[in-house]
Write an enzyme that holds these catalytic residues in place. Structure first.
Site, PDB file in Angstrom:
ATOM      1  N   ASP A  42       0.620  -1.608  -0.464  1.00 21.69           N
ATOM      2  CA  ASP A  42      -0.022  -0.483   0.174  1.00 21.69           C
ATOM      3  C   ASP A  42       1.021   1.063  -0.086  1.00 21.69           C
ATOM      4  O   ASP A  42       0.297   2.021  -0.758  1.00 21.69           O
ATOM      5  CB  ASP A  42      -0.859  -0.127   1.068  1.00 21.69           C
ATOM      6  N   GLU A 115      -4.602   9.709   4.675  1.00 21.05           N
ATOM      7  CA  GLU A 115      -5.314  10.216   5.917  1.00 21.05           C
ATOM      8  C   GLU A 115      -3.921  11.860   6.902  1.00 21.05           C
ATOM      9  O   GLU A 115      -2.959  11.573   5.585  1.00 21.05           O
ATOM     10  CB  GLU A 115      -4.861  10.043   7.173  1.00 21.05           C
ATOM     11  N   ARG A 140      -7.077  19.266  23.628  1.00 25.46           N
ATOM     12  CA  ARG A 140      -6.237  19.464  24.365  1.00 25.46           C
ATOM     13  C   ARG A 140      -5.273  18.019  23.952  1.00 25.46           C
ATOM     14  O   ARG A 140      -6.077  16.732  24.237  1.00 25.46           O
ATOM     15  CB  ARG A 140      -5.440  20.298  25.667  1.00 25.46           C
ATOM     16  N   ALA A 177      -3.488  11.117  21.256  1.00 20.25           N
ATOM     17  CA  ALA A 177      -3.123  11.172  23.722  1.00 20.25           C
ATOM     18  C   ALA A 177      -3.609  12.304  23.274  1.00 20.25           C
ATOM     19  O   ALA A 177      -2.861  12.927  23.929  1.00 20.25           O
ATOM     20  CB  ALA A 177      -1.671  11.274  22.941  1.00 20.25           C
TER      21      ALA A 177
HETATM   22  P1  NAP Z   1       5.218   2.785   5.271  1.00 20.72           P
HETATM   23  O1  NAP Z   1       5.929   1.628   4.633  1.00 20.72           O
HETATM   24  O2  NAP Z   1       5.056   3.215   3.381  1.00 20.72           O
HETATM   25  O3  NAP Z   1       3.495   2.166   5.339  1.00 20.72           O
HETATM   26  C1  NAP Z   1       3.852   2.064   6.612  1.00 20.72           C
HETATM   27  C2  NAP Z   1       2.275   0.406   6.625  1.00 20.72           C
HETATM   28  O4  NAP Z   1       1.344   0.915   6.478  1.00 20.72           O
HETATM   29  C3  NAP Z   1       3.292  -0.193   6.087  1.00 20.72           C
HETATM   30  O5  NAP Z   1       3.747  -0.956   6.205  1.00 20.72           O
HETATM   31  C4  NAP Z   1       1.743  -0.185   5.383  1.00 20.72           C
HETATM   32  O6  NAP Z   1       1.727  -1.071   4.212  1.00 20.72           O
HETATM   33  C5  NAP Z   1       0.703   0.122   5.264  1.00 20.72           C
HETATM   34  N1  NAP Z   1      -0.035   0.864   4.880  1.00 20.72           N
HETATM   35  C6  NAP Z   1      -0.655   1.918   4.085  1.00 20.72           C
HETATM   36  N2  NAP Z   1      -1.690   2.631   3.751  1.00 20.72           N
HETATM   37  C7  NAP Z   1      -2.078   1.592   4.631  1.00 20.72           C
HETATM   38  C8  NAP Z   1      -3.878   1.336   4.557  1.00 20.72           C
HETATM   39  N3  NAP Z   1      -4.752   2.278   3.562  1.00 20.72           N
HETATM   40  N4  NAP Z   1      -4.028  -0.463   5.275  1.00 20.72           N
HETATM   41  C9  NAP Z   1      -3.790  -0.449   6.037  1.00 20.72           C
HETATM   42  N5  NAP Z   1      -1.955  -0.167   5.975  1.00 20.72           N
HETATM   43  C10 NAP Z   1      -1.680   0.328   4.588  1.00 20.72           C
HETATM   44  O7  NAP Z   1       5.509   4.169   5.632  1.00 20.72           O
HETATM   45  P2  NAP Z   1       5.436   5.809   5.176  1.00 20.72           P
HETATM   46  O8  NAP Z   1       5.391   6.276   4.722  1.00 20.72           O
HETATM   47  O9  NAP Z   1       5.727   6.310   7.055  1.00 20.72           O
HETATM   48  O10 NAP Z   1       3.758   6.267   5.801  1.00 20.72           O
HETATM   49  C11 NAP Z   1       2.863   5.491   5.058  1.00 20.72           C
HETATM   50  C12 NAP Z   1       1.237   5.313   6.161  1.00 20.72           C
HETATM   51  O11 NAP Z   1       1.700   4.796   7.055  1.00 20.72           O
HETATM   52  C13 NAP Z   1       0.806   6.643   6.294  1.00 20.72           C
HETATM   53  O12 NAP Z   1      -0.223   6.440   5.549  1.00 20.72           O
HETATM   54  C14 NAP Z   1       0.027   6.123   7.811  1.00 20.72           C
HETATM   55  O13 NAP Z   1      -1.237   5.627   7.538  1.00 20.72           O
HETATM   56  C15 NAP Z   1       1.197   4.839   8.246  1.00 20.72           C
HETATM   57  N6  NAP Z   1       1.501   4.939   9.352  1.00 20.72           N
HETATM   58  C16 NAP Z   1       0.792   4.961  10.626  1.00 20.72           C
HETATM   59  C17 NAP Z   1       1.200   4.713  11.527  1.00 20.72           C
HETATM   60  C18 NAP Z   1       1.038   4.538  13.016  1.00 20.72           C
HETATM   61  O14 NAP Z   1      -0.035   3.366  12.627  1.00 20.72           O
HETATM   62  N7  NAP Z   1       1.198   4.141  14.066  1.00 20.72           N
HETATM   63  C19 NAP Z   1       2.784   5.643  11.998  1.00 20.72           C
HETATM   64  C20 NAP Z   1       2.869   6.623  10.949  1.00 20.72           C
HETATM   65  C21 NAP Z   1       2.409   6.045   9.699  1.00 20.72           C
HETATM   66  P3  NAP Z   1       2.303  -2.041   3.021  1.00 20.72           P
HETATM   67  O15 NAP Z   1       3.272  -2.379   3.945  1.00 20.72           O
HETATM   68  O16 NAP Z   1       1.538  -2.893   2.375  1.00 20.72           O
HETATM   69  O17 NAP Z   1       3.221  -1.044   2.252  1.00 20.72           O
END
Ligand code: NAP
Length: 243
Positions: A42, A115, A140, A177
């Protein structure tokens, strides 16, 4: 018709990417393709969507789960023949827009597939939350996340937000948070709102904040207000036409 390929940096994705590249008959054009083939997860589709807005994306997922991709390694030959023949279907995924306003009057508008988050890196974030200009609460805490239905399984899920059916027309506001004490109160749960609502986060003083739009990250030192809304922009995804 021209195409390009975006390939995740792992051995399986590279091998499948090479297999596709040798068999696609269209001209390759990294700068101005009509079609983008995303091989990976994704995250690879997020990159494709932001690098090539308004292009048709064909996603092939090579990981265990792929929420956006319509093809997998078993259907790679379908993907190749669909693109070579031009005989495929397309579906759309709604993009969430945001307009960021700085105290100096500058504005910037961007779209997200998953998002948009607003986080205060240094101090407790204090912002009024409004829905359609009606005051909801004063938040907050660390930050807020507004996600699309297709992004509900991403960051939103880690924030205990609801997983939402992709066909629903809505956006979800989730807290990061929040402070809830005798003195301060927030809703304390995710809020799912209709597609035609407008969420506003507003500060009475200029703030230092971070805004993430999917995998992209921005900092603002003079932030005043952000609004979240849908304006009808979509990502177009190609998929196999069943006979
Ligand atoms: P990234 O490596 O591109 O993505 C981080 C993880 O999120 C990967 O495992 C990716 O899946 C998964 N992911 C992305 N879109 C998804 C969706 N619609 N449904 C389920 N899983 C999904 O990392 P990045 O460049 O830092 O950020 C991209 C995305 O990471 C952001 O849009 C955000 O949603 C997510 N993120 C999550 C957190 C958290 O959960 N705490 C924190 C920061 C960012 P694949 O392995 O298939 O690529």
């Amino acid at each position: 018709m021209k195409y390009t390929l975006l390939i995740k940096e792992d051995e399986t994705s590279k091998r499948i990417g090479e297999y596709i590249s040798k068999r696609i008959l269209l001209e390759k054009d990294e700068k101005n393709p009509d079609i983008v083939i995303s091989v990976g997860g994704d995250g690879t589709i997020l990159q494709a969507a932001h690098t090539y807005p308004n292009k048709t994306i064909f996603g092939l997922h090579t990981g265990h789960l792929g929420f956006f991709a319509n093809y997998n390694p078993d259907t790679v030959d379908d993907l190749i023949s669909d693109i070579n023949s031009g005989n495929y279907m397309t579906s759309t995924v709604d993009l969430l827009s945001c307009k960021i306003e700085e105290a100096n009057g500058n504005t910037i508008t961007m779209n997200a597939l998953n998002e948009i988050t607003v986080i205060s890196p240094k101090k407790t974030l204090i912002m009024d939350v409004k829905v359609d200009k009606e005051y909801l609460e004063t938040f907050r805490g660390t930050g807020l996340c507004v996600s699309t239905p297709s992004g509900s399984t991403a960051y939103n899920k880690s924030l205990h937000g609801a997983v939402v059916d992709h066909s629903l027309k809505c956006m979800q506001l989730a807290e990061i948070a929040s402070i809830n004490s005798n003195a301060y109160r927030t809703l304390g749960s995710p809020l799912v709102l209709s597609y035609d609502r407008i969420i506003t986060l507003e500060s009475s003083i200029p703030l230092d904040i971070n805004v993430s739009i999917d995998h992209l990250f921005y900092t603002f030192s003079d932030f005043r207000r952000i609004t979240f809304f849908y304006k009808g922009e979509c990502l177009k995804m190609g998929y196999h036409k069943e006979e």
